[in-house]
Design an enzyme around this catalytic site. Structure first.
Site, PDB file in Angstrom:
ATOM      1  N   LYS A 190      47.339 -33.806  51.810  1.00 48.40           N
ATOM      2  CA  LYS A 190      47.265 -33.732  50.345  1.00 48.40           C
ATOM      3  C   LYS A 190      48.586 -34.289  49.808  1.00 48.40           C
ATOM      4  O   LYS A 190      49.604 -33.593  49.786  1.00 48.40           O
ATOM      5  CB  LYS A 190      47.070 -32.265  49.923  1.00 48.40           C
ATOM      6  CG  LYS A 190      46.356 -32.051  48.611  1.00 48.40           C
ATOM      7  CD  LYS A 190      47.041 -32.622  47.396  1.00 48.40           C
ATOM      8  CE  LYS A 190      48.207 -31.795  46.928  1.00 48.40           C
ATOM      9  NZ  LYS A 190      48.949 -32.456  45.796  1.00 48.40           N
ATOM     10  N   GLY A 248      56.962 -23.506  48.441  1.00 47.98           N
ATOM     11  CA  GLY A 248      56.928 -23.140  49.862  1.00 47.98           C
ATOM     12  C   GLY A 248      56.638 -21.656  50.047  1.00 47.98           C
ATOM     13  O   GLY A 248      55.870 -21.265  50.934  1.00 47.98           O
ATOM     14  N   GLU A 265      59.574 -27.440  55.266  1.00 52.55           N
ATOM     15  CA  GLU A 265      60.740 -28.273  54.926  1.00 52.55           C
ATOM     16  C   GLU A 265      60.999 -28.080  53.450  1.00 52.55           C
ATOM     17  O   GLU A 265      60.278 -28.630  52.619  1.00 52.55           O
ATOM     18  CB  GLU A 265      60.422 -29.759  55.187  1.00 52.55           C
ATOM     19  CG  GLU A 265      60.095 -30.102  56.609  1.00 52.55           C
ATOM     20  CD  GLU A 265      61.320 -30.175  57.499  1.00 52.55           C
ATOM     21  OE1 GLU A 265      62.435 -29.825  57.042  1.00 52.55           O
ATOM     22  OE2 GLU A 265      61.147 -30.558  58.668  1.00 52.55           O
ATOM     23  N   CYS A 299      65.634 -34.273  49.697  1.00 55.16           N
ATOM     24  CA  CYS A 299      65.986 -32.874  50.005  1.00 55.16           C
ATOM     25  C   CYS A 299      67.296 -32.819  50.777  1.00 55.16           C
ATOM     26  O   CYS A 299      68.042 -31.859  50.661  1.00 55.16           O
ATOM     27  CB  CYS A 299      64.858 -32.162  50.731  1.00 55.16           C
ATOM     28  SG  CYS A 299      64.223 -33.079  52.122  1.00 55.16           S
ATOM     29  N   GLU A 399      69.630 -26.524  43.612  1.00 52.96           N
ATOM     30  CA  GLU A 399      69.203 -27.886  43.909  1.00 52.96           C
ATOM     31  C   GLU A 399      68.785 -28.562  42.595  1.00 52.96           C
ATOM     32  O   GLU A 399      67.925 -28.063  41.879  1.00 52.96           O
ATOM     33  CB  GLU A 399      68.009 -27.855  44.873  1.00 52.96           C
ATOM     34  CG  GLU A 399      67.583 -29.233  45.296  1.00 52.96           C
ATOM     35  CD  GLU A 399      66.471 -29.230  46.334  1.00 52.96           C
ATOM     36  OE1 GLU A 399      65.542 -28.408  46.202  1.00 52.96           O
ATOM     37  OE2 GLU A 399      66.537 -30.039  47.266  1.00 52.96           O
TER      38      GLU A 399
HETATM   39  P1  ADP Z   1      57.735 -30.204  42.662  1.00 55.94           P
HETATM   40  O1  ADP Z   1      57.899 -28.878  41.990  1.00 55.94           O
HETATM   41  O2  ADP Z   1      59.003 -30.939  42.770  1.00 55.94           O
HETATM   42  O3  ADP Z   1      56.626 -31.066  42.161  1.00 55.94           O
HETATM   43  P2  ADP Z   1      56.333 -28.918  44.793  1.00 55.94           P
HETATM   44  O4  ADP Z   1      57.032 -28.237  45.908  1.00 55.94           O
HETATM   45  O5  ADP Z   1      55.667 -28.053  43.786  1.00 55.94           O
HETATM   46  O6  ADP Z   1      57.396 -29.894  44.168  1.00 55.94           O
HETATM   47  O7  ADP Z   1      55.262 -29.953  45.359  1.00 55.94           O
HETATM   48  C1  ADP Z   1      55.234 -30.440  46.668  1.00 55.94           C
HETATM   49  C2  ADP Z   1      53.797 -30.592  47.098  1.00 55.94           C
HETATM   50  O8  ADP Z   1      53.186 -29.306  47.092  1.00 55.94           O
HETATM   51  C3  ADP Z   1      52.924 -31.467  46.208  1.00 55.94           C
HETATM   52  O9  ADP Z   1      51.998 -32.176  47.029  1.00 55.94           O
HETATM   53  C4  ADP Z   1      52.176 -30.444  45.362  1.00 55.94           C
HETATM   54  O10 ADP Z   1      50.942 -30.915  44.850  1.00 55.94           O
HETATM   55  C5  ADP Z   1      51.949 -29.352  46.376  1.00 55.94           C
HETATM   56  N1  ADP Z   1      51.689 -28.007  45.829  1.00 55.94           N
HETATM   57  C6  ADP Z   1      52.098 -27.496  44.671  1.00 55.94           C
HETATM   58  N2  ADP Z   1      51.667 -26.215  44.528  1.00 55.94           N
HETATM   59  C7  ADP Z   1      50.965 -25.924  45.657  1.00 55.94           C
HETATM   60  C8  ADP Z   1      50.281 -24.763  46.141  1.00 55.94           C
HETATM   61  N3  ADP Z   1      50.230 -23.629  45.430  1.00 55.94           N
HETATM   62  N4  ADP Z   1      49.693 -24.824  47.337  1.00 55.94           N
HETATM   63  C9  ADP Z   1      49.748 -25.951  48.090  1.00 55.94           C
HETATM   64  N5  ADP Z   1      50.368 -27.069  47.689  1.00 55.94           N
HETATM   65  C10 ADP Z   1      50.983 -27.077  46.499  1.00 55.94           C
END
Ligand code: ADP
Length: 496
Positions: A190, A248, A265, A299, A399
């Site tokens: 994804k 995460g 990560e 990161c 960060e």
């Molecule tokens: P940012 O806040 O910088 O956009 P994220 O850590 O939220 O970074 O996003 C990293 C990845 O995690 C993206 O592919 C995002 O779509 C996905 N993501 C965001 N929320 C969720 C969730 N609840 N479960 C799984 N994947 C997620």
């Protein structure tokens, strides 16, 4: 002066020529979302939409997981040498399609085309590296009494989910998919909703290289609508997540419910420790590269300069001059630095800078957003260096994920070690000194997953990568990365 041949700049007006996919990649072909919904990706260099893609949800995830589960039966039994051949052909195909992939990455993420080309070539190298590892996954034998025989073997963990961030879309997709496929696992990826295209193109190239249908599926869409149902799906055996600490944590809670294995990560606030006896010129270049590559949206960016006091004034002055000379522009124009990825990111970064200004911080360079002189649009932030800040300052602890370097002045090497370890993160650290012993003492004592000595970002796919403390756990890259996708089975037999 930023110039590029017309062959590249025509993509500023017509990205359709790239033939970007509009569907998910499921069961070996592109498919529209079951709901029929789409969303768009923005070109951050112009701040406008440039292409549409499928907006997936739990129904599409269910299709992809079921396809990957079926394909697991085939792929795990494919001879390791044949798996290796498919990955090697993929590396070759990535190289053959490198310009198209790099332009797609540049438009999606905003990064300068040169950096995008580097990422694409790194992705090819990743497939090449793991291609060679497929048939070298050896177990061990156990020293039991002579009337027993005992050995271990590696088995694929199963169907693996890969949640990919927007800062390094093709690199992160490759570094998760390649070892998973090498180990005999299948993949549901994804990509981030800001940067969906290169993961889709990669899945298509894998199929062209001979990967059976269903072994690598890609579902696009938002984190909430597609990411969350993927990591919570009971048909997923392992999750590789790259992203923020907050997301995460949510992913980990979903993994806990199904007892799903995971590699995390997460964020970083990495120190670059510069001692008085460093090589001045090469260290300046490294410190600038560590924070201004991809506008600091890495990161493992070196976002804190921890510098010994005797060299401090001269070094910071030279670094400030270098930062002010950095050119900004659309990625296709090969600037020194491109935009940040979105209006949201730009505003988040400006929030940090405004609050720092209110606290009386001194700016050595930058500190503001910068309109693109070409179009007046796009999400640009000036290369920013903030003078010496105390340990508990927000700019030291949080960060920012932008082109913002915070300076911390150290009395000596011991104080530098203390400052290097003063955050809740532990991803990477840089050390610059000509004293071999001091370099290795710092490398030993800094709490980070990897330490670079005298070259920031030294190493390649061969070197394991991952975080300590809140930067996460588990390792990607190298042979360590391959083990994340393997289960050890021990077999012991009585033979008398
Ligand atoms: P940012 O806040 O910088 O956009 P994220 O850590 O939220 O970074 O996003 C990293 C990845 O995690 C993206 O592919 C995002 O779509 C996905 N993501 C965001 N929320 C969720 C969730 N609840 N479960 C799984 N994947 C997620």
């Amino acid at each position: 002066m930023l110039t590029q041949p017309d062959s590249l700049l025509k993509y500023l007006t017509d990205a359709k020529d790239l033939g970007l996919p509009q569907g998910h990649f499921i069961d070996g072909e592109f498919k529209a979302a079951r709901s029929g919904r789409t969303m768009h990706s923005e070109d951050p260099g112009r701040g406008e939409a440039f292409a549409n893609f499928a907006r997936g949800d739990a129904d599409d995830i269910a299709d992809a997981v079921s396809s990957s589960r079926k394909a697991l039966a085939v792929w795990r039994k494919t001879p390791p040498a044949e798996r290796g051949r498919v990955l090697a052909r993929t590396a070759e195909l990535i190289r053959r399609n490198s310009e198209r992939l790099a332009i797609a990455e540049c438009l999606d993420s905003g990064k300068p085309i040169g950096e995008a080309r580097g990422d694409v070539s790194g992705a090819a190298r990743t497939f090449e590296y793991y291609a060679g590892a497929c048939d070298k996954l050896e177990g061990s034998t156990f020293p039991l009494p002579s009337n027993y025989v005992g050995f271990s073997q590696f088995e694929p963990v199963g169907v693996t989910a890969h949640i990919i961030p927007w800062n390094f879309p093709i690199s992160t997709a490759a570094r998760g998919m390649a070892p998973a496929l090498a180990a005999g696992c299948t993949v549901v990826a994804k990509p981030a909703e800001q940067t969906p295209f290169t993961a889709l193109l990669l899945a298509e190239l894998l199929t062209e290289a001979g990967l059976p249908a269903g072994v690598c599926n890609v579902v696009t869409g938002t984190g909430a609508e597609a990411g969350a149902p993927l990591v919570a799906h009971p048909g997923i055996d392992h999750v590789t997540f790259t992203g923020s600490v907050a997301t995460g944590g949510r992913v980990l809670r979903a993994c806990a419910d199904n007892v799903t294995r995971s590699v995390m990560e997460l964020g970083g606030k990495s120190p670059v420790v510069v001692l008085n006896d460093c090589n001045f010129d090469s260290t300046i270049a490294n410190v600038a590269g560590a924070i201004f590559e991809h506008a600091g949206q890495i990161c493992s960016a070196g976002s804190r300069l921890v510098i010994e006091s005797a060299i401090h004034d001269r070094f910071v002055e030279a670094l400030g001059k270098k930062a002010k000379a950095i050119s900004l522009g659309h990625g296709l124009r090969s600037p020194d630095m491109g935009p940040v990825n979105s209006a949201l990111q730009r505003d988040k970064i400006l929030g940090f800078l405004d609050r720092a200004r209110d606290r009386g911080a001194e700016f050595i360079s930058g500190g503001r957003s910068s309109p693109n002189t070409e179009s007046g649009k796009g999400y640009f932030i000036e290369p920013t260096i903030v003078a010496n800040r105390p340990e508990d300052d927000e700019l030291v602890q949080e960060e920012i994920f932008g082109p913002v370097l915070t300076v911390q002045k150290a009395d000596d090497a011991e104080h530098a070690l203390h400052l290097a370890n003063c955050t809740r993160f532990g991803l990477v650290a840089g050390v610059f000194t000509s004293d071999f012993s001091k370099a290795h003492q710092l490398a030993r004592d800094i709490d980070a997953g990897q330490v670079y000595i005298n070259e920031y970002f030294a190493g390649g796919i061969e070197v394991p990568f991952g975080g300590n403390k809140q930067s996460g756990f588990g390792r990607e890259k190298g042979l360590e990365g391959l083990k994340s996708y393997c289960k050890v089975k021990s077999i012991a037999a009585r033979i008398d």
